[in-house]
Design an enzyme around this catalytic site. Sequence first.
Site, PDB file in Angstrom:
ATOM      1  N   HIS A 308       0.856  -1.181   0.000  1.00 47.86           N
ATOM      2  CA  HIS A 308       0.000   0.000   0.000  1.00 47.86           C
ATOM      3  C   HIS A 308       0.893   1.232   0.000  1.00 47.86           C
ATOM      4  O   HIS A 308       1.944   1.232   0.630  1.00 47.86           O
ATOM      5  CB  HIS A 308      -0.895   0.016   1.254  1.00 47.86           C
ATOM      6  CG  HIS A 308      -2.044   0.937   1.114  1.00 47.86           C
ATOM      7  ND1 HIS A 308      -1.953   2.274   1.401  1.00 47.86           N
ATOM      8  CD2 HIS A 308      -3.300   0.717   0.667  1.00 47.86           C
ATOM      9  CE1 HIS A 308      -3.119   2.833   1.152  1.00 47.86           C
ATOM     10  NE2 HIS A 308      -3.947   1.921   0.695  1.00 47.86           N
ATOM     11  N   ASP A 366      -7.879  -5.586   0.331  1.00 47.68           N
ATOM     12  CA  ASP A 366      -8.385  -6.431  -0.752  1.00 47.68           C
ATOM     13  C   ASP A 366      -8.000  -7.897  -0.613  1.00 47.68           C
ATOM     14  O   ASP A 366      -8.502  -8.736  -1.349  1.00 47.68           O
ATOM     15  CB  ASP A 366      -7.844  -5.929  -2.096  1.00 47.68           C
ATOM     16  CG  ASP A 366      -8.391  -4.563  -2.412  1.00 47.68           C
ATOM     17  OD1 ASP A 366      -9.560  -4.334  -2.094  1.00 47.68           O
ATOM     18  OD2 ASP A 366      -7.650  -3.746  -2.965  1.00 47.68           O
TER      19      ASP A 366
HETATM   20  N1  ACO Z   1       4.291  -7.651  -4.650  1.00 50.66           N
HETATM   21  C1  ACO Z   1       5.631  -7.634  -4.829  1.00 50.66           C
HETATM   22  N2  ACO Z   1       6.390  -6.528  -4.759  1.00 50.66           N
HETATM   23  C2  ACO Z   1       5.759  -5.376  -4.496  1.00 50.66           C
HETATM   24  C3  ACO Z   1       4.371  -5.313  -4.282  1.00 50.66           C
HETATM   25  C4  ACO Z   1       3.630  -6.510  -4.375  1.00 50.66           C
HETATM   26  N3  ACO Z   1       2.305  -6.495  -4.199  1.00 50.66           N
HETATM   27  N4  ACO Z   1       4.007  -4.034  -4.037  1.00 50.66           N
HETATM   28  C5  ACO Z   1       5.133  -3.319  -4.094  1.00 50.66           C
HETATM   29  N5  ACO Z   1       6.202  -4.113  -4.362  1.00 50.66           N
HETATM   30  C6  ACO Z   1       7.603  -3.704  -4.462  1.00 50.66           C
HETATM   31  C7  ACO Z   1       7.863  -3.001  -5.796  1.00 50.66           C
HETATM   32  O1  ACO Z   1       8.289  -3.895  -6.787  1.00 50.66           O
HETATM   33  C8  ACO Z   1       8.905  -2.011  -5.421  1.00 50.66           C
HETATM   34  O2  ACO Z   1      10.150  -2.684  -5.383  1.00 50.66           O
HETATM   35  P1  ACO Z   1      11.502  -1.901  -5.790  1.00 50.66           P
HETATM   36  O3  ACO Z   1      11.642  -0.811  -4.773  1.00 50.66           O
HETATM   37  O4  ACO Z   1      12.545  -2.959  -5.676  1.00 50.66           O
HETATM   38  O5  ACO Z   1      11.295  -1.386  -7.175  1.00 50.66           O
HETATM   39  C9  ACO Z   1       8.566  -1.621  -3.982  1.00 50.66           C
HETATM   40  O6  ACO Z   1       7.831  -2.738  -3.453  1.00 50.66           O
HETATM   41  C10 ACO Z   1       7.705  -0.354  -3.879  1.00 50.66           C
HETATM   42  O7  ACO Z   1       6.591  -0.512  -4.763  1.00 50.66           O
HETATM   43  P2  ACO Z   1       5.867   0.704  -5.473  1.00 50.66           P
HETATM   44  O8  ACO Z   1       5.052   0.201  -6.598  1.00 50.66           O
HETATM   45  O9  ACO Z   1       6.866   1.786  -5.756  1.00 50.66           O
HETATM   46  O10 ACO Z   1       4.946   1.193  -4.296  1.00 50.66           O
HETATM   47  P3  ACO Z   1       3.682   2.110  -4.454  1.00 50.66           P
HETATM   48  O11 ACO Z   1       3.487   2.759  -3.136  1.00 50.66           O
HETATM   49  O12 ACO Z   1       3.798   2.982  -5.643  1.00 50.66           O
HETATM   50  O13 ACO Z   1       2.517   1.071  -4.775  1.00 50.66           O
HETATM   51  C11 ACO Z   1       0.704  -0.412  -4.670  1.00 50.66           C
HETATM   52  C12 ACO Z   1       1.521   0.670  -3.935  1.00 50.66           C
HETATM   53  C13 ACO Z   1       0.259   0.113  -6.041  1.00 50.66           C
HETATM   54  C14 ACO Z   1      -0.555  -0.706  -3.847  1.00 50.66           C
HETATM   55  C15 ACO Z   1       1.580  -1.681  -4.827  1.00 50.66           C
HETATM   56  O14 ACO Z   1       1.987  -2.157  -3.558  1.00 50.66           O
HETATM   57  C16 ACO Z   1       0.871  -2.782  -5.625  1.00 50.66           C
HETATM   58  O15 ACO Z   1       0.917  -2.765  -6.875  1.00 50.66           O
HETATM   59  N6  ACO Z   1       0.201  -3.762  -4.904  1.00 50.66           N
HETATM   60  C17 ACO Z   1      -0.552  -4.791  -5.570  1.00 50.66           C
HETATM   61  C18 ACO Z   1      -1.896  -4.237  -6.008  1.00 50.66           C
HETATM   62  C19 ACO Z   1      -2.839  -4.006  -4.844  1.00 50.66           C
HETATM   63  O16 ACO Z   1      -3.011  -4.848  -3.990  1.00 50.66           O
HETATM   64  N7  ACO Z   1      -3.479  -2.814  -4.849  1.00 50.66           N
HETATM   65  C20 ACO Z   1      -4.476  -2.467  -3.850  1.00 50.66           C
HETATM   66  C21 ACO Z   1      -4.067  -1.265  -3.092  1.00 50.66           C
HETATM   67  S1  ACO Z   1      -5.207  -0.953  -1.792  1.00 50.66           S
HETATM   68  C22 ACO Z   1      -6.544  -0.258  -2.511  1.00 50.66           C
HETATM   69  O17 ACO Z   1      -6.517   0.338  -3.565  1.00 50.66           O
HETATM   70  C23 ACO Z   1      -7.766  -0.400  -1.791  1.00 50.66           C
END
Ligand code: ACO
Length: 431
Positions: A308, A366
């Site tokens: 998140h 979720d």
């Molecule tokens: N699985 C594996 N790795 C992940 C995940 C994940 N679910 N989420 C983040 N990471 C990693 C990224 O690859 C990144 O790694 P890096 O630093 O080596 O490049 C690091 O963690 C940071 O990730 P970002 O995408 O930069 O974090 P951001 O804050 O932008 O994204 C998000 C948050 C979009 C929710 C992300 O965690 C994600 O895509 N999760 C899966 C989708 C999801 O569950 N979304 C629901 C969100 S809650 C809602 O909307 C109600």
Amino acid sequence: MVKQTGTAKLSFGDTDLELPMYSPTMGPDVIDIGKLYAKGGVFTHDPGFTSTSSCESAITFIDGDKGELLYRGYPIEQLAEKSHYLEVCYLLLYGELPNAEELENFENRVTRHTMVHEQLTVFFSGYRRDAHPMATMVGVVGALSAFYHDSLDINDYQQREIAAVRMIAKVPTIAAMAYKYSIGQPFVYPKNALDYASNFLYMCFSVPAEEYEVNPILARAMDRIFTLHADHEQNASTSTVRLAGSSQANPFACIAAGIACLWGPAHGGANQAALEMLKEIGSVDRIPEYVARAKDKNDPFRLMGFGHRVYKNFDPRAKVMKESADEVLELLGIENNPTLQVAKELERIALEDEYFIEKKLYPNVDFYSGIILEAMGFPTSMFTPIFALSRTVGWISQWKEMLGDPALKIGRPRQLYTGEPRRDYVDVENR
Ligand code: ACO
């Protein structure tokens, strides 16, 4: 407007600037850069708004490090346990918990608006039956602006009130209609003797040919899902609603914009993606393979329902949802549900893994909600519409708050241009 509580000094080149700072009731101080371009000729650059406050708001507060979510100051866990969705709607919209009379009036007002204009039903038949219900909802909610002309004037407080109540009341009806349309069953009119959550279950699962009784425990679980999703401060879809509303677009168009944004798998679409992923994993022994894929830089796969932008400890909604999943499955006699087993084991393994610990990745709301919704009988395609109907009150509350702000301006971000500098047009024969 909050009072200035400090000053930040910014130096670049020959320029020294003093910028006002404000202290919120909770959360980090903010530096006001509104006059930065006028005084210093530069922009700030923050794609994804990771360090940028876009508005002043008194509705919802998240402490991502503590894993805390407050609606108007009240912790989400207390509201999920002791309150119910329509009371939470009142709280979000008006700032305080209602007394008994206020609550009754509000519930009556919402209940009286649950039906939609009969002509709206014609819109549905313009869609393919296999359309995603979110596609239908974006269109039909937007179309409300073509039907309710007496609540489009955003400068009229009464009209804003009616638009708010109409949307809280009608979006569940539209979501249920989108579902019924997708499965080829007749639309079920709302039954106003039922409470909000029961009515939604009734409109989704009853058919005219048979009696249908809503299970009160499932209705309670449904209500809790609505409550947990009701608002979440300045997330992508809420910011979309605010941006759309800042141009003085009508409320129905603004909410349709929010629904469109929520649809994406990185936002509201994650609940569908999370359940699909858990089913694809299928059994506990395949979890390590998926965990390895999530960690592999060359593989775009992510664990859906994990991570998140703001919560870097845990998502308090996920905790309530996990308990709810256990309750609902037990009630329905679905013991040893393989998807729930995979979910729990995946959570356990990921939370012990250095990659997830270091990146502070925890299950989000979720991760468990899809398991509950599926057990209730909803197909995965309905998960995001349910999120949209729950969030409608949050969007509307934030939209109303924005319109009441004397400092309101149209939202218009600047950019860091990296394209070609000025050049002259070349005739086609000379290219
Ligand atoms: N699985 C594996 N790795 C992940 C995940 C994940 N679910 N989420 C983040 N990471 C990693 C990224 O690859 C990144 O790694 P890096 O630093 O080596 O490049 C690091 O963690 C940071 O990730 P970002 O995408 O930069 O974090 P951001 O804050 O932008 O994204 C998000 C948050 C979009 C929710 C992300 O965690 C994600 O895509 N999760 C899966 C989708 C999801 O569950 N979304 C629901 C969100 S809650 C809602 O909307 C109600």
